[in-house]
Design an enzyme around this catalytic site. Structure first.
Site, PDB file in Angstrom:
ATOM      1  N   ASP A   1      -4.484   8.326  -0.713  1.00 18.29           N
ATOM      2  CA  ASP A   1      -4.601   8.785   0.667  1.00 18.29           C
ATOM      3  C   ASP A   1      -4.974  10.251   0.763  1.00 18.29           C
ATOM      4  O   ASP A   1      -4.843  11.014  -0.194  1.00 18.29           O
ATOM      5  CB  ASP A   1      -3.294   8.511   1.410  1.00 18.29           C
ATOM      6  CG  ASP A   1      -3.050   7.023   1.557  1.00 18.29           C
ATOM      7  OD1 ASP A   1      -4.024   6.255   1.522  1.00 18.29           O
ATOM      8  OD2 ASP A   1      -1.884   6.632   1.695  1.00 18.29           O
TER       9      ASP A   1
ATOM     10  N   SER B   1       0.836  -1.206   0.000  1.00 20.15           N
ATOM     11  CA  SER B   1       0.000   0.000   0.000  1.00 20.15           C
ATOM     12  C   SER B   1       0.878   1.268   0.000  1.00 20.15           C
ATOM     13  O   SER B   1       1.578   1.508  -0.980  1.00 20.15           O
ATOM     14  CB  SER B   1      -0.965  -0.079   1.189  1.00 20.15           C
ATOM     15  OG  SER B   1      -1.940   0.899   1.089  1.00 20.15           O
TER      16      SER B   1
ATOM     17  N   HIS C   1      -4.516  -0.699  -4.180  1.00 15.51           N
ATOM     18  CA  HIS C   1      -5.959  -0.840  -3.894  1.00 15.51           C
ATOM     19  C   HIS C   1      -6.779  -0.385  -5.093  1.00 15.51           C
ATOM     20  O   HIS C   1      -7.831   0.229  -4.924  1.00 15.51           O
ATOM     21  CB  HIS C   1      -6.380  -0.003  -2.673  1.00 15.51           C
ATOM     22  CG  HIS C   1      -5.633  -0.286  -1.411  1.00 15.51           C
ATOM     23  ND1 HIS C   1      -5.800  -1.433  -0.686  1.00 15.51           N
ATOM     24  CD2 HIS C   1      -4.691   0.444  -0.757  1.00 15.51           C
ATOM     25  CE1 HIS C   1      -4.997  -1.395   0.383  1.00 15.51           C
ATOM     26  NE2 HIS C   1      -4.314  -0.270   0.354  1.00 15.51           N
TER      27      HIS C   1
END
Lengths: 231, 231
Positions: free
Chosen positions: B136, B121, B158
């Site tokens: 993010d 990630s 993701h």
């Protein structure tokens, strides 16, 4: 001050700004021309076409729209303007463009002097203290994340409740905002689509069809109803 | 180089790193201790607890784990380390911490010298050229968005396909990446959960259970199968 900071420009299945029309009649009372700030749009639609889209809606209100990109001397154009509308897109690109052209504080001063301001989405983010609660992808690097602070808190537009059916490991919006609060002691207004913040002089309220979720350091997130005072 | 850049640490319904275990045995062959970089975590779990979580998994591989936060002289610790693992969290916080401590280039040099690196990630984002394709929230302001460039492209971890049933006006992931491409001529690897990038020396492949979506300037997005070469 005389401000609307809206979560979104367009509700699902409706036309551009339709749900806000009665509010915009009041916001721009006595105004016959506004400046549209199209700089959040990174492509897909040119500044000209984006301004034309805004102008199409505002013609229904007998208000002319000029794009800020049309002016050579943008600071003077802002100082002479009757009012403003900043459209959505990418907040990083909007903030970078405004800072690099030294326009953030010029718009701020004009709005603090009473000129009406409408923001949608990215245009709403820049009404908060900083852009650290945007949902956008950091496609460019702005010289600062600071924004206009037209209200004494931050806003998360397009606030989205957790999608419990999603088998995905990405953070929920609430998780992201709680992470923001670990690093910043600033209230965050989670503004669901269909809701907006209204500031008239010193009175700031949240308006719209849904409750609004508030996030503060040291408190569990909580909901407030339309018409509630924000501070 | 000897690198795994994974979309996520944990698949839905599985335990931490379980799906990657056979790959990690190969990645860390001959290694009995690694340094864990916990700096992406903005709260909820301390650096100590986050490191303990990683150590719990790596004990199954007979590999000891030390947290980078434990070392006074972090650059020397990196230079002496046998290998690395950077966990997920908030990419802005991770990049800010690494740049402010002048560690980004120290880790880069160590990995370029052949030490194994695992990112998940946020730890995968920093393996790309820059962090401009993170998902993010920008909760802190890093001094730069530049990353290690362990691979010659950017990664969107993701990666999530459009949720067509969602009556929401926020941008889809694909829209966001296409906006990135209007401002940057850099390939983006949309890495779905369950997939990872594997680099062994100069050979870079995408691996995992699902196709991977690639975005390039001037091309329609396209899918590649597991085992495909990336460049």
């Amino acid at each position: 001050m005389n401000i609307i900071l809206a979560s979104t420009s367009t509700l699902f299945g409706e036309t551009y700004l339709a749900y806000l029309k009665p509010e915009l009649v009041k916001l721009y009372q006595g105004v016959n021309e506004i400046i549209f700030i199209p700089f959040a749009r990174p492509g897909g639609i040119s500044h000209e076409d984006y301004t034309a889209k805004a102008a199409g809606f505002f013609s229904e209100l007998d208000i002319k729209v000029k794009g800020l990109h049309e002016f050579e001397d943008k600071a003077t154009a802002i100082e002479k303007a009757q009012g403003f509308f900043t459209g959505g897109g990418n907040t990083f690109l909007l903030v970078k463009t405004l800072h690099e052209n030294n326009l953030m504080n010029v718009i701020k001063a004009s709005v603090e002097n009473g000129k009406p301001y409408l923001g949608c989405s990215a245009g709403t983010n820049i009404g908060g203290l900083n852009m650290k609660t945007t949902n956008d992808m950091p496609i460019v690097y702005p010289p600062s994340f600071d924004c206009m602070g037209l209200v004494p808190f931050n806003i998360n537009p397009h606030y989205l409740d957790p999608q419990l059916e999603l088998k995905h490991n990405g953070e929920t919006r609430e998780t992201r905002i709680l992470e923001f609060l670990t690093q910043n002691n600033i209230k965050v207004v989670g503004l669901r689509e269909g809701n907006w913040i209204r500031r008239i002089n010193d009175k700031i309220t949240v308006e719209g069809s849904l409750p609004t979720r508030i996030f503060e350091q040291g408190k569990a997130p909580y909901e407030i109803e339309a018409g509630s005072i924000l501070s």
